[in-house]
Scaffold this motif. Structure first.
Motif, PDB file in Angstrom:
ATOM      1  N   GLY A 177       4.299  -4.646  14.635  1.00  0.00           N
ATOM      2  CA  GLY A 177       3.085  -5.409  14.945  1.00  0.00           C
ATOM      3  C   GLY A 177       1.918  -4.999  14.062  1.00  0.00           C
ATOM      4  N   GLY A 178       1.171  -6.013  13.608  1.00  0.00           N
ATOM      5  CA  GLY A 178       0.048  -5.755  12.701  1.00  0.00           C
ATOM      6  C   GLY A 178      -1.248  -6.338  13.241  1.00  0.00           C
ATOM      7  N   GLY A 179      -1.438  -6.256  14.557  1.00  0.00           N
ATOM      8  CA  GLY A 179      -2.754  -6.588  15.120  1.00  0.00           C
ATOM      9  C   GLY A 179      -3.637  -5.357  15.021  1.00  0.00           C
ATOM     10  N   THR A 180      -4.703  -5.345  15.819  1.00  0.00           N
ATOM     11  CA  THR A 180      -5.609  -4.185  15.786  1.00  0.00           C
ATOM     12  C   THR A 180      -4.834  -2.907  16.100  1.00  0.00           C
ATOM     13  N   ALA A 181      -3.919  -2.976  17.079  1.00  0.00           N
ATOM     14  CA  ALA A 181      -3.178  -1.762  17.462  1.00  0.00           C
ATOM     15  C   ALA A 181      -2.284  -1.288  16.330  1.00  0.00           C
ATOM     16  N   GLY A 182      -1.609  -2.223  15.675  1.00  0.00           N
ATOM     17  CA  GLY A 182      -0.696  -1.841  14.597  1.00  0.00           C
ATOM     18  C   GLY A 182      -1.417  -1.146  13.461  1.00  0.00           C
TER      19      GLY A 182
ATOM     20  N   GLU B 246       5.044  -7.147  10.545  1.00  0.00           N
ATOM     21  CA  GLU B 246       4.238  -8.123  11.288  1.00  0.00           C
ATOM     22  C   GLU B 246       4.670  -9.529  10.918  1.00  0.00           C
ATOM     23  N   SER B 247       4.357 -10.459  11.796  1.00  0.00           N
ATOM     24  CA  SER B 247       4.783 -11.830  11.562  1.00  0.00           C
ATOM     25  C   SER B 247       3.561 -12.748  11.570  1.00  0.00           C
ATOM     26  N   ALA B 248       3.283 -13.344  10.395  1.00  0.00           N
ATOM     27  CA  ALA B 248       2.136 -14.265  10.309  1.00  0.00           C
ATOM     28  C   ALA B 248       2.370 -15.468  11.227  1.00  0.00           C
TER      29      ALA B 248
ATOM     30  N   THR C 102      -1.824 -12.773  15.762  1.00  0.00           N
ATOM     31  CA  THR C 102      -2.364 -11.713  16.626  1.00  0.00           C
ATOM     32  C   THR C 102      -3.165 -12.352  17.755  1.00  0.00           C
ATOM     33  N   VAL C 103      -3.576 -11.534  18.707  1.00  0.00           N
ATOM     34  CA  VAL C 103      -4.310 -12.067  19.851  1.00  0.00           C
ATOM     35  C   VAL C 103      -5.705 -12.562  19.419  1.00  0.00           C
ATOM     36  N   GLY C 104      -6.262 -11.930  18.385  1.00  0.00           N
ATOM     37  CA  GLY C 104      -7.473 -12.453  17.741  1.00  0.00           C
ATOM     38  C   GLY C 104      -8.773 -12.330  18.522  1.00  0.00           C
ATOM     39  N   VAL C 105      -8.838 -11.465  19.516  1.00  0.00           N
ATOM     40  CA  VAL C 105     -10.103 -11.166  20.194  1.00  0.00           C
ATOM     41  C   VAL C 105     -10.246  -9.641  20.263  1.00  0.00           C
ATOM     42  N   GLY C 106     -11.413  -9.184  20.750  1.00  0.00           N
ATOM     43  CA  GLY C 106     -11.608  -7.736  20.856  1.00  0.00           C
ATOM     44  C   GLY C 106     -12.677  -7.284  19.902  1.00  0.00           C
ATOM     45  N   GLU C 107     -13.927  -7.565  20.245  1.00  0.00           N
ATOM     46  CA  GLU C 107     -15.008  -7.362  19.280  1.00  0.00           C
ATOM     47  C   GLU C 107     -15.998  -6.291  19.675  1.00  0.00           C
ATOM     48  N   ALA C 108     -15.909  -5.809  20.921  1.00  0.00           N
ATOM     49  CA  ALA C 108     -16.877  -4.795  21.352  1.00  0.00           C
ATOM     50  C   ALA C 108     -16.154  -3.472  21.545  1.00  0.00           C
ATOM     51  N   THR C 109     -16.829  -2.373  21.229  1.00  0.00           N
ATOM     52  CA  THR C 109     -16.165  -1.067  21.249  1.00  0.00           C
ATOM     53  C   THR C 109     -17.003  -0.066  22.036  1.00  0.00           C
TER      54      THR C 109
ATOM     55  N   LYS D  65       9.819 -11.868  11.051  1.00  0.00           N
ATOM     56  CA  LYS D  65       9.899 -11.980  12.510  1.00  0.00           C
ATOM     57  C   LYS D  65      11.128 -11.211  12.994  1.00  0.00           C
ATOM     58  N   ILE D  66      10.886 -10.299  13.927  1.00  0.00           N
ATOM     59  CA  ILE D  66      12.001  -9.515  14.475  1.00  0.00           C
ATOM     60  C   ILE D  66      12.748 -10.383  15.493  1.00  0.00           C
ATOM     61  N   THR D  67      14.065 -10.448  15.328  1.00  0.00           N
ATOM     62  CA  THR D  67      14.841 -11.282  16.264  1.00  0.00           C
ATOM     63  C   THR D  67      15.743 -10.452  17.170  1.00  0.00           C
TER      64      THR D  67
ATOM     65  N   GLY E  33      -1.547  -0.348  22.401  1.00  0.00           N
ATOM     66  CA  GLY E  33      -2.238  -1.645  22.413  1.00  0.00           C
ATOM     67  C   GLY E  33      -1.788  -2.474  23.604  1.00  0.00           C
ATOM     68  N   LEU E  34      -1.792  -3.774  23.451  1.00  0.00           N
ATOM     69  CA  LEU E  34      -1.512  -4.667  24.578  1.00  0.00           C
ATOM     70  C   LEU E  34      -0.106  -4.464  25.133  1.00  0.00           C
ATOM     71  N   SER E  35       0.811  -3.950  24.350  1.00  0.00           N
ATOM     72  CA  SER E  35       2.182  -3.694  24.845  1.00  0.00           C
ATOM     73  C   SER E  35       2.194  -2.556  25.865  1.00  0.00           C
TER      74      SER E  35
ATOM     75  N   SER F 170     -10.174  -1.446  25.349  1.00  0.00           N
ATOM     76  CA  SER F 170      -8.814  -1.551  24.789  1.00  0.00           C
ATOM     77  C   SER F 170      -8.668  -0.839  23.446  1.00  0.00           C
ATOM     78  N   ILE F 171      -9.635  -1.048  22.557  1.00  0.00           N
ATOM     79  CA  ILE F 171      -9.531  -0.386  21.246  1.00  0.00           C
ATOM     80  C   ILE F 171      -9.632   1.121  21.444  1.00  0.00           C
ATOM     81  N   HIS F 172     -10.458   1.530  22.389  1.00  0.00           N
ATOM     82  CA  HIS F 172     -10.551   2.961  22.718  1.00  0.00           C
ATOM     83  C   HIS F 172      -9.184   3.492  23.160  1.00  0.00           C
TER      84      HIS F 172
HETATM   85  P1  FAD Z   1      -1.706  -8.435  19.026  1.00  0.00           P
HETATM   86  O1  FAD Z   1      -3.028  -8.700  18.425  1.00  0.00           O
HETATM   87  O2  FAD Z   1      -1.110  -9.506  19.881  1.00  0.00           O
HETATM   88  O3  FAD Z   1      -0.702  -8.123  17.833  1.00  0.00           O
HETATM   89  C1  FAD Z   1       0.685  -8.174  17.999  1.00  0.00           C
HETATM   90  C2  FAD Z   1       1.367  -8.035  16.647  1.00  0.00           C
HETATM   91  O4  FAD Z   1       2.768  -7.973  16.841  1.00  0.00           O
HETATM   92  C3  FAD Z   1       1.093  -9.183  15.702  1.00  0.00           C
HETATM   93  O5  FAD Z   1       0.924  -8.706  14.379  1.00  0.00           O
HETATM   94  C4  FAD Z   1       2.381  -9.998  15.787  1.00  0.00           C
HETATM   95  O6  FAD Z   1       2.624 -10.734  14.615  1.00  0.00           O
HETATM   96  C5  FAD Z   1       3.393  -8.866  15.965  1.00  0.00           C
HETATM   97  N1  FAD Z   1       4.648  -9.320  16.565  1.00  0.00           N
HETATM   98  C6  FAD Z   1       4.873  -9.696  17.838  1.00  0.00           C
HETATM   99  N2  FAD Z   1       6.160 -10.076  17.996  1.00  0.00           N
HETATM  100  C7  FAD Z   1       6.749  -9.913  16.793  1.00  0.00           C
HETATM  101  C8  FAD Z   1       8.058 -10.148  16.290  1.00  0.00           C
HETATM  102  N3  FAD Z   1       9.036 -10.661  17.054  1.00  0.00           N
HETATM  103  N4  FAD Z   1       8.306  -9.880  15.000  1.00  0.00           N
HETATM  104  C9  FAD Z   1       7.346  -9.383  14.181  1.00  0.00           C
HETATM  105  N5  FAD Z   1       6.087  -9.147  14.593  1.00  0.00           N
HETATM  106  C10 FAD Z   1       5.789  -9.416  15.877  1.00  0.00           C
HETATM  107  N6  FAD Z   1     -10.568  -4.887  23.231  1.00  0.00           N
HETATM  108  C11 FAD Z   1     -11.706  -4.204  22.985  1.00  0.00           C
HETATM  109  O7  FAD Z   1     -11.633  -3.016  22.682  1.00  0.00           O
HETATM  110  N7  FAD Z   1     -12.918  -4.831  23.068  1.00  0.00           N
HETATM  111  C12 FAD Z   1     -13.040  -6.118  23.452  1.00  0.00           C
HETATM  112  O8  FAD Z   1     -14.156  -6.634  23.498  1.00  0.00           O
HETATM  113  C13 FAD Z   1     -11.861  -6.827  23.804  1.00  0.00           C
HETATM  114  N8  FAD Z   1     -11.911  -8.104  24.238  1.00  0.00           N
HETATM  115  C14 FAD Z   1     -10.756  -8.728  24.625  1.00  0.00           C
HETATM  116  C15 FAD Z   1     -10.801  -9.990  25.212  1.00  0.00           C
HETATM  117  C16 FAD Z   1      -9.627 -10.604  25.661  1.00  0.00           C
HETATM  118  C17 FAD Z   1      -9.686 -11.927  26.322  1.00  0.00           C
HETATM  119  C18 FAD Z   1      -8.371  -9.977  25.459  1.00  0.00           C
HETATM  120  C19 FAD Z   1      -7.087 -10.657  25.874  1.00  0.00           C
HETATM  121  C20 FAD Z   1      -8.315  -8.742  24.865  1.00  0.00           C
HETATM  122  C21 FAD Z   1      -9.494  -8.099  24.474  1.00  0.00           C
HETATM  123  N9  FAD Z   1      -9.461  -6.820  23.926  1.00  0.00           N
HETATM  124  C22 FAD Z   1     -10.621  -6.157  23.659  1.00  0.00           C
HETATM  125  C23 FAD Z   1      -8.188  -6.191  23.642  1.00  0.00           C
HETATM  126  C24 FAD Z   1      -7.855  -6.309  22.165  1.00  0.00           C
HETATM  127  O9  FAD Z   1      -7.854  -7.665  21.783  1.00  0.00           O
HETATM  128  C25 FAD Z   1      -6.497  -5.707  21.890  1.00  0.00           C
HETATM  129  O10 FAD Z   1      -6.424  -4.422  22.427  1.00  0.00           O
HETATM  130  C26 FAD Z   1      -6.270  -5.574  20.423  1.00  0.00           C
HETATM  131  O11 FAD Z   1      -6.468  -6.783  19.767  1.00  0.00           O
HETATM  132  C27 FAD Z   1      -4.884  -5.078  20.135  1.00  0.00           C
HETATM  133  O12 FAD Z   1      -3.933  -6.081  20.244  1.00  0.00           O
HETATM  134  P2  FAD Z   1      -2.472  -5.721  19.766  1.00  0.00           P
HETATM  135  O13 FAD Z   1      -2.533  -5.300  18.336  1.00  0.00           O
HETATM  136  O14 FAD Z   1      -1.875  -4.794  20.744  1.00  0.00           O
HETATM  137  O15 FAD Z   1      -1.685  -7.093  19.927  1.00  0.00           O
END
Ligand code: FAD
Length: 502
Positions: free
Chosen positions: A11-16, A38-40, A44-51, A184-186, A332-334, A345-347
């Motif tokens: 995974g390559g979101g904020t956590a990755g 990571e898989s384009a 990603t979840v695309g939110v999470g702007e305050a720390t 994409k991991i299958t 992260g979210l997992s 969450s980022i903390h």
């Molecule tokens: P994701 O962003 O979902 O990334 C998952 C990654 O895994 C992606 O790169 C995806 O491509 C990859 N992936 C998944 N499945 C596969 C597969 N089969 N094969 C290959 N790759 C795969 N946090 C804060 O600290 N402050 C905030 O203000 C805040 N606001 C938030 C508001 C909302 C509504 C939500 C839902 C969350 C918020 N968060 C906030 C939390 C924050 O968004 C997450 O903690 C952060 O973005 C981390 O997400 P992640 O990287 O765990 O997951």
């Protein structure tokens, strides 16, 4: 002991990318390779702007230049969170990143404030807080390093574009040898005898093997749940909001150095001002309000023009029963989800990475490391959970069944214990090893009209006239210090113009 040779981050979101950068910074020089997949297509979840302020220590550990980081992530300063309409409609308070005053005769300031308030001699608690008064005035200067100075009594965090932060950390990680694989991991391969993960297979047939797997795959928990079935502890009985709708809008004024969380009829709305736009969202409970109605409440309350169509997200509050299981660590979210009311969450991602590094395993994976990691992370989650539940529980609103039920519904025993002690004499307990310290609990208690029946009896040992003078001098010093600070906007301009060291 057989050392780890290969780490795979899924995974390559904020956590990755936070995981990749943290591991790359600390493990440099060791014969360990790190590969991130990571898989384009999935995105990603695309939110999470305050720390919260701990991000500063994480960034410092990576050696990031603050001005460069702020420019590249469009960051603004965050001195705290303003909570509107949480106690009663029309009320507001700020949860500051910093203390209210300082101890007097060895007792916490708020104990003297409670006694002075009972005598009718105290000003509002916020007038003794530098970060609150600076935030409300739109001012900011970095904290002083002199512990005797009033300017050292606060901390700060950032409001930023999290996808730009992930890109920034990606560049940092790749420059330190992390390889990135798009795909994409299958399927996931496991050892037949003990279920340890040995590798993942991508859609095109490539197999990526490793010793240690960091599951940053988001809510789906591809490895920790999909493969290992670690289980999930559901906390919706205490935190029932299960959806969010997010939408950025244009800025119409200079960014405030604080985030805002406004209680709405069936949840709450966030407003996070960045340099180039404002991030907004509405967290709500789907059993009380429809998606359309929730989106309408969000859009009707935006500062400026909507910049993107509202995006909906679903979640279940709670945590993974085991965040480290066998050779998989969920980050992260997992690993679980607590709504973003206190921007935690980022903390939690950064705590996960630093805790993993403190307990870094060998290829034999000692179960004691796994147990200790899970103990630490469980506590972090529980303490934050209690703090979030307090915001919902301590309300006096009667305008919707949602708020009445939050006030009258169950709360965790650990929170009931903390509140009972506070109600008696203003004691704040159970915070010392956790993330939210005494001022944070006080901010919410006082801000939402939870006042103790009494105060610490040892306050009687202090001379009230002397205490009143110390408090008056402090409030005057706060005003003077805020007056002398530059505006937040001027600070941001200075950071934009600052030269980055080569
Ligand atoms: P994701 O962003 O979902 O990334 C998952 C990654 O895994 C992606 O790169 C995806 O491509 C990859 N992936 C998944 N499945 C596969 C597969 N089969 N094969 C290959 N790759 C795969 N946090 C804060 O600290 N402050 C905030 O203000 C805040 N606001 C938030 C508001 C909302 C509504 C939500 C839902 C969350 C918020 N968060 C906030 C939390 C924050 O968004 C997450 O903690 C952060 O973005 C981390 O997400 P992640 O990287 O765990 O997951």
């Amino acid at each position: 002991m057989d050392p780890i040779r290969k780490i795979v981050i899924v995974g390559g979101g904020t956590a990755g990318w936070i995981s990749a950068s943290g591991l790359a910074a600390v493990l440099k020089g060791l014969p360990i390779t790190i590969e991130l997949i990571e898989s384009a297509e999935i995105g990603t979840v695309g939110v999470g702007e305050a720390t919260v302020p701990h991000i500063r220590y994480f960034n410092a550990r990576l050696g990031l230049d603050e001005a460069d980081f702020m420019r590249k992530t469009q960051a603004t300063i965050k001195l705290g969170i303003q909570f509107c309409d949480w106690g009663r409609k029309g009320e507001a308070y700020i949860h500051p990143f910093g203390a209210y005053g300082h101890a007097i005769d060895g007792l916490p300031f708020h104990q003297h404030w409670l006694a002075a308030r009972a005598r009718g001699e105290a000003g509002p608690i916020e007038t003794y807080s530098l970060p609150i008064m600076a935030g409300l005035a739109g001012k900011f200067a970095p904290p002083s390093s002199d512990p005797r100075s009033l300017g050292s009594t606060f901390n700060y965090a950032y409001q930023f574009d999290a996808s730009l932060y992930a890109q920034y950390l990606r560049a940092y990680s790749e420059a330190r040898g992390v390889t990135r694989t798009e795909g994409k991991i299958t399927s996931v391969q496991q050892r037949p005898n003990d279920g340890f993960v040995t590798g993942v297979t991508l859609e095109d047939g490539r197999v990526v093997e490793g010793d240690l797997f960091i599951d940053c795959s988001g809510f789906r928990g591809l490895l920790i749940e999909g493969a290992l079935q670690a289980g999930y502890e559901d906390w919706t009985q205490w935190l029932p909001c299960d959806r969010a709708v997010a939408a950025p809008c244009a800025s119409v004024e200079a960014p405030t150095p604080y985030t805002r969380a406004t209680a709405d009829r069936f949840g709450w709305r966030w407003r996070i001002p960045l340099q180039h736009r404002v991030g907004n969202g509405h967290v709500y409970c789907s059993s009380y309000v429809s998606d359309d109605e929730a989106a309408r409440a969000l859009v009707e309350n935006l500062d400026g023009e909507l910049q993107q169509d509202p995006r909906f997200l679903r979640f279940v509050t709670g945590r993974r029963k085991k965040q480290w299981f066998k050779n998989v660590v969920a980050v992260g979210l997992s690993s679980g989800f607590l709504e973003p009311l206190e921007s935690t969450s980022i903390h939690l991602i950064q705590v996960a990475v630093t805790t993993l590094l403190e307990l870094f395993p060998h290829r034999g994976f000692d179960p004691a490391d796994e147990d200790e990691y899970n103990r630490v992370m469980d506590l972090e989650f529980e303490r934050i959970r209690d703090f979030l539940v307090l915001h919902y529980h301590a309300n006096q609103r009667d305008d919707s069944p949602f708020w009445i039920e939050r006030r009258e519904g169950p709360i965790p025993d650990s929170l009931a214990y903390k509140m009972a002690l506070f109600r008696e004499r203003g004691a704040v307990v159970g915070y010392k090893d956790g993330f939210f310290l005494e001022p944070s609990w006080l901010a919410v208690y006082f801000g939402q009209n939870i006042l103790p029946h009494g105060h610490d009896p040892l306050v009687a040992a202090s001379d009230p006239a002397r205490t009143a003078k110390i408090m008056a001098d402090l409030a005057a010093a706060v005003t003077r210090t805020v007056d002398a600070m530059p505006t937040h906007a001027a600070f941001l301009r200075a950071m934009a113009d600052a030269r980055t060291p080569a």
